[in-house]
Write a protein that holds these residues in place. Structure first.
Motif, PDB file in Angstrom:
ATOM      1  N   SER A  18      -8.686  21.356   8.118  1.00 25.52           N
ATOM      2  CA  SER A  18      -7.511  22.252   8.032  1.00 25.52           C
ATOM      3  C   SER A  18      -6.265  21.732   8.745  1.00 25.52           C
ATOM      4  CB  SER A  18      -7.861  23.646   8.597  1.00 25.52           C
ATOM      5  OG  SER A  18      -7.998  23.593  10.018  1.00 25.52           O
ATOM      6  N   GLY A  19      -6.313  20.498   9.250  1.00 26.15           N
ATOM      7  CA  GLY A  19      -5.133  19.924   9.880  1.00 26.15           C
ATOM      8  C   GLY A  19      -4.395  18.983   8.932  1.00 26.15           C
ATOM      9  N   LEU A  20      -3.950  17.834   9.451  1.00 22.78           N
ATOM     10  CA  LEU A  20      -3.224  16.839   8.654  1.00 22.78           C
ATOM     11  C   LEU A  20      -4.193  15.788   8.128  1.00 22.78           C
ATOM     12  CD1 LEU A  20      -0.393  15.700   7.766  1.00 22.78           C
ATOM     13  CD2 LEU A  20      -0.481  14.297   9.836  1.00 22.78           C
ATOM     14  N   LYS A  21      -3.962  15.355   6.899  1.00 24.44           N
ATOM     15  CA  LYS A  21      -4.713  14.232   6.333  1.00 24.44           C
ATOM     16  C   LYS A  21      -3.721  13.130   5.969  1.00 24.44           C
ATOM     17  CE  LYS A  21      -6.343  14.233   2.104  1.00 24.44           C
ATOM     18  NZ  LYS A  21      -7.198  14.483   0.916  1.00 24.44           N
ATOM     19  N   ALA A  22      -3.848  11.991   6.642  1.00 24.97           N
ATOM     20  CA  ALA A  22      -3.016  10.822   6.343  1.00 24.97           C
ATOM     21  C   ALA A  22      -3.844   9.850   5.500  1.00 24.97           C
ATOM     22  CB  ALA A  22      -2.555  10.147   7.636  1.00 24.97           C
ATOM     23  N   SER A  23      -3.327   9.505   4.337  1.00 24.85           N
ATOM     24  CA  SER A  23      -4.044   8.622   3.413  1.00 24.85           C
ATOM     25  C   SER A  23      -3.224   7.365   3.177  1.00 24.85           C
ATOM     26  CB  SER A  23      -4.281   9.328   2.071  1.00 24.85           C
ATOM     27  OG  SER A  23      -4.985  10.538   2.256  1.00 24.85           O
ATOM     28  N   VAL A  24      -3.914   6.217   3.172  1.00 22.93           N
ATOM     29  CA  VAL A  24      -3.297   4.937   2.836  1.00 22.93           C
ATOM     30  C   VAL A  24      -4.103   4.314   1.704  1.00 22.93           C
ATOM     31  CG1 VAL A  24      -2.492   2.698   3.670  1.00 22.93           C
ATOM     32  CG2 VAL A  24      -2.606   4.651   5.242  1.00 22.93           C
ATOM     33  N   ILE A  25      -3.463   4.030   0.579  1.00 22.14           N
ATOM     34  CA  ILE A  25      -4.157   3.520  -0.616  1.00 22.14           C
ATOM     35  C   ILE A  25      -3.839   2.035  -0.750  1.00 22.14           C
ATOM     36  CG2 ILE A  25      -4.468   3.794  -3.101  1.00 22.14           C
ATOM     37  CD1 ILE A  25      -3.347   6.659  -2.782  1.00 22.14           C
ATOM     38  N   PHE A  26      -4.885   1.203  -0.610  1.00 15.75           N
ATOM     39  CA  PHE A  26      -4.747  -0.246  -0.721  1.00 15.75           C
ATOM     40  C   PHE A  26      -5.260  -0.703  -2.080  1.00 15.75           C
ATOM     41  CE2 PHE A  26      -5.125   0.549   3.801  1.00 15.75           C
ATOM     42  CZ  PHE A  26      -4.174  -0.259   4.355  1.00 15.75           C
ATOM     43  N   LYS A  27      -4.703  -1.819  -2.555  1.00 16.79           N
ATOM     44  CA  LYS A  27      -5.238  -2.466  -3.754  1.00 16.79           C
ATOM     45  C   LYS A  27      -6.473  -3.262  -3.372  1.00 16.79           C
ATOM     46  CE  LYS A  27      -0.807  -2.916  -6.123  1.00 16.79           C
ATOM     47  NZ  LYS A  27       0.176  -3.881  -6.699  1.00 16.79           N
ATOM     48  N   ARG A  28      -7.506  -3.121  -4.173  1.00 17.63           N
ATOM     49  CA  ARG A  28      -8.751  -3.822  -3.883  1.00 17.63           C
ATOM     50  C   ARG A  28      -8.631  -5.286  -4.290  1.00 17.63           C
ATOM     51  NH1 ARG A  28     -14.648  -1.168  -4.820  1.00 17.63           N
ATOM     52  NH2 ARG A  28     -15.893  -2.784  -3.814  1.00 17.63           N
ATOM     53  N   ALA A  29      -9.092  -6.179  -3.400  1.00 20.63           N
ATOM     54  CA  ALA A  29      -9.038  -7.604  -3.703  1.00 20.63           C
ATOM     55  C   ALA A  29     -10.190  -7.984  -4.616  1.00 20.63           C
ATOM     56  CB  ALA A  29      -9.108  -8.424  -2.416  1.00 20.63           C
ATOM     57  N   ALA A  30      -9.978  -9.036  -5.412  1.00 24.47           N
ATOM     58  CA  ALA A  30     -11.023  -9.484  -6.324  1.00 24.47           C
ATOM     59  C   ALA A  30     -12.183 -10.034  -5.536  1.00 24.47           C
ATOM     60  CB  ALA A  30     -10.459 -10.551  -7.266  1.00 24.47           C
ATOM     61  N   ALA A  88       0.840  -1.191   0.000  1.00 23.93           N
ATOM     62  CA  ALA A  88       0.000   0.000   0.000  1.00 23.93           C
ATOM     63  C   ALA A  88       0.883   1.250   0.000  1.00 23.93           C
ATOM     64  CB  ALA A  88      -0.928   0.000   1.220  1.00 23.93           C
ATOM     65  N   GLU A  89       0.269   2.383  -0.322  1.00 24.18           N
ATOM     66  CA  GLU A  89       0.989   3.661  -0.412  1.00 24.18           C
ATOM     67  C   GLU A  89       0.465   4.611   0.654  1.00 24.18           C
ATOM     68  OE1 GLU A  89       1.801   7.275  -3.638  1.00 24.18           O
ATOM     69  OE2 GLU A  89       0.602   5.507  -4.193  1.00 24.18           O
ATOM     70  N   VAL A  90       1.394   5.232   1.392  1.00 30.67           N
ATOM     71  CA  VAL A  90       1.035   6.183   2.445  1.00 30.67           C
ATOM     72  C   VAL A  90       1.363   7.586   1.962  1.00 30.67           C
ATOM     73  CG1 VAL A  90       1.310   6.818   4.870  1.00 30.67           C
ATOM     74  CG2 VAL A  90       1.594   4.436   4.172  1.00 30.67           C
ATOM     75  N   GLN A  91       0.406   8.505   2.142  1.00 24.92           N
ATOM     76  CA  GLN A  91       0.595   9.898   1.744  1.00 24.92           C
ATOM     77  C   GLN A  91       0.132  10.815   2.875  1.00 24.92           C
ATOM     78  OE1 GLN A  91      -1.695  10.365  -1.838  1.00 24.92           O
ATOM     79  NE2 GLN A  91      -0.279   9.144  -3.104  1.00 24.92           N
ATOM     80  N   LEU A  92       0.846  11.911   3.042  1.00 24.36           N
ATOM     81  CA  LEU A  92       0.478  12.940   4.010  1.00 24.36           C
ATOM     82  C   LEU A  92       0.179  14.230   3.266  1.00 24.36           C
ATOM     83  CD1 LEU A  92       3.140  12.353   6.816  1.00 24.36           C
ATOM     84  CD2 LEU A  92       0.825  11.448   6.689  1.00 24.36           C
ATOM     85  N   GLY A  93      -0.920  14.888   3.658  1.00 24.59           N
ATOM     86  CA  GLY A  93      -1.293  16.136   2.991  1.00 24.59           C
ATOM     87  C   GLY A  93      -2.082  17.034   3.923  1.00 24.59           C
ATOM     88  N   GLN A  94      -2.616  18.096   3.355  1.00 26.08           N
ATOM     89  CA  GLN A  94      -3.394  19.067   4.117  1.00 26.08           C
ATOM     90  C   GLN A  94      -4.868  18.675   4.090  1.00 26.08           C
ATOM     91  OE1 GLN A  94      -1.907  21.698   5.678  1.00 26.08           O
ATOM     92  NE2 GLN A  94      -3.843  22.356   6.609  1.00 26.08           N
ATOM     93  N   ALA A  95      -5.484  18.625   5.262  1.00 27.38           N
ATOM     94  CA  ALA A  95      -6.910  18.329   5.348  1.00 27.38           C
ATOM     95  C   ALA A  95      -7.710  19.562   4.950  1.00 27.38           C
ATOM     96  CB  ALA A  95      -7.274  17.888   6.757  1.00 27.38           C
ATOM     97  N   ARG A  96      -8.530  19.455   3.904  1.00 29.97           N
ATOM     98  CA  ARG A  96      -9.272  20.617   3.429  1.00 29.97           C
ATOM     99  C   ARG A  96     -10.415  20.980   4.373  1.00 29.97           C
ATOM    100  NH1 ARG A  96      -9.887  19.274  -3.065  1.00 29.97           N
ATOM    101  NH2 ARG A  96      -7.642  19.188  -3.534  1.00 29.97           N
ATOM    102  N   ARG A  97     -11.105  20.018   4.891  1.00 32.17           N
ATOM    103  CA  ARG A  97     -12.289  20.297   5.690  1.00 32.17           C
ATOM    104  C   ARG A  97     -11.921  20.700   7.113  1.00 32.17           C
ATOM    105  NH1 ARG A  97     -15.396  16.896   8.561  1.00 32.17           N
ATOM    106  NH2 ARG A  97     -14.244  15.118   7.730  1.00 32.17           N
TER     107      ARG A  97
END
Length: 449
Positions: free
Chosen positions: A437-449, A426-435
């Protein structure tokens, strides 16, 4: 180098040299047996042609007007050998007028030309020619023919055995010479130490050994990286533990000094907080160690990520409440991923714990799971101070803390999150939370069949 053949009773070591020697000599022995058999069959066929021609020539050489008295003074009776042709001449009255081997008297047969018959337990080949006055019968034992063919074939066994002996010596020598590369390689590996894991020498190595050497070099390189990482981890852990342990020692002295002064409650509270911070650090260190040593062996199964997120969020609500943080879920879409339930709990707990820990009192933390066509997106948003863009890559390093007032953690939480994400591809990303206004940590997983 040897194979070990295991059995309930005992173990037998079979070396590569002996194994190759056995199989090669077995193959040559089988080929030799086939050669002897082919030699026998060929000799038998050739002898059949030669003896058949001989029998017909003997019969044809008898004159038409032959009389038994013509050969009465031809000489003494011949001694019979297994491959001799027996010539018998019968007159018109059915009387045997001549027999080349009186010791064997065959009956009179009548089938003209070549034929085979069985007489007194033996097989015979016959050639019969009939003239105006006589019936000429030439016979030969088929058993005698076979014995001659067998004798010729057996004579070829001696050079075959000599050939096998020479080949055994050559194979033993050549295989031993070829395996010297493995011997040198094993000796060189035996000299390796944890501090000396350089590349192996590949000079004068056969082409078949080089892939093994390359694989061992790769393994040694990975081992070196792992050892360096372990050394760095131990050094960092020792450095990080030194400060809280020193703090605990000071706080213990303060408790001792405050006895009877009315400040015991405050001193004990500080001591408990120090013990809690140290315990949390030790727990994080153990978690990192377990992920490194056995994380890759944990089986991955189909899991519903939103169910794990709901469980972890519910478990951490009491902790968030003590810090007056509004912790909840915004959206939880269903979707399967392949993963370890235990490790995913660790990932979610660390992300939510970090968000709660760095969010000021009265703030908000939201957990969201969005299902896409081929991905499952996990997002943790908070209303805290966030992380400066320049530091968002470095916070994944062990023991690194952001230069913000709320940074009171161990510096291992996001490092553990990234480690678990890598185990799940999986991929981990850190960014700005729009709603929020703090930190947004995102983890992108591959979807299983």
């Amino acid at each position: 180098m040897a194979w070990v053949i295991c059995s309930p009773a005992k173990r037998i070591r079979v070396s590569i040299r002996n194994r190759l020697l056995f199989w090669l000599l077995s193959g040559l022995t089988i080929l030799g047996a086939c050669f002897v058999l082919a030699d026998y069959l060929i000799d038998r066929a050739l002898l059949a042609d030669i003896y058949d021609d001989q029998m017909s020539q003997i019969a044809s050489a008898i004159p038409v007007h032959f009389s038994g008295s013509d050969l009465e003074t031809s000489g003494p009776a011949l001694k019979y050998d297994g491959d001799d042709s027996i010539l018998q001449i019968w007159d018109q009255n059915g009387k045997l007028s001549y027999n080349s081997h009186p010791a064997i008297v065959l009956p009179r047969f009548s089938t003209l030309g070549f034929s085979e018959t069985r007489w007194r337990g033996s097989e015979w080949k016959l050639f019969i020619r009939k003239t105006d006055r006589n019936l000429i019968q030439v016979a030969q034992s088929l058993t005698g023919r076979r014995n001659i063919a067998i004798e010729h074939a057996l004579r070829s066994l001696i050079p075959l055995l000599i050939f096998l002996l020479i080949m055994a010596l050559l194979i033993h020598w050549s295989v031993g010479t070829g395996l010297q590369s493995l011997t040198r390689l094993s000796q060189e590996l035996a000299k390796r130490t944890p501090d000396k894991l350089g590349r192996l020498a590949t000079q004068d190595q056969p082409a078949e050994i080089r892939p093994l050497t390359h694989a061992l070099d790769t393994l040694l390189q990975r081992l070196g990286v792992a050892l360096e990482s372990q050394k760095k981890f131990i050094a960092d852990a020792s450095h990080e533990l030194r400060t809280p342990l020193a703090t605990l020692q000071i706080q213990t002295q303060l408790v001792e000094q405050s006895l009877g002064s009315g400040r015991e409650t405050r001193a004990l509270a500080d001591l408990k907080a120090g013990v809690k911070r140290t315990s949390h650090l030790v727990e994080q260190l153990l978690m990192v160690s377990r992920l490194e040593s056995a994380g890759i062996h944990d089986p991955h199964i189909p899991l519903q990520l939103h169910e794990i997120a709901r469980e972890v969020t519910i478990d951490l609500i009491p902790y968030a409440s003590t810090r007056k943080i509004n912790l909840g879920v915004e959206q939880l879409d269903a979707g399967l991923i392949m993963g370890s339930e235990h490790h995913l709990h660790i990932l979610l707990r660390n992300l939510i714990d970090n968000a709660v820990r760095y969010t000021p009192s009265g703030g908000q933390v939201d957990v969201t799971i969005r299902a896409r066509q081929d991905q499952i997106l996990l997002e943790i948003e908070d209303s805290g101070p966030g992380i400066p863009p320049a530091e968002r890559e470095r916070v994944f390093d062990r023991f690194y803390r952001c230069l913000v007032p709320q940074a009171t953690g161990s510096g291992l939480g996001l490092a553990i999150v990234k480690q678990v994400a890598e185990l799940h591809q999986a991929e981990v990303q850190l960014g700005q939370a729009r709603r929020l206004s703090g930190l947004k940590a995102s983890v992108i997983f591959k979807r299983a069949a």
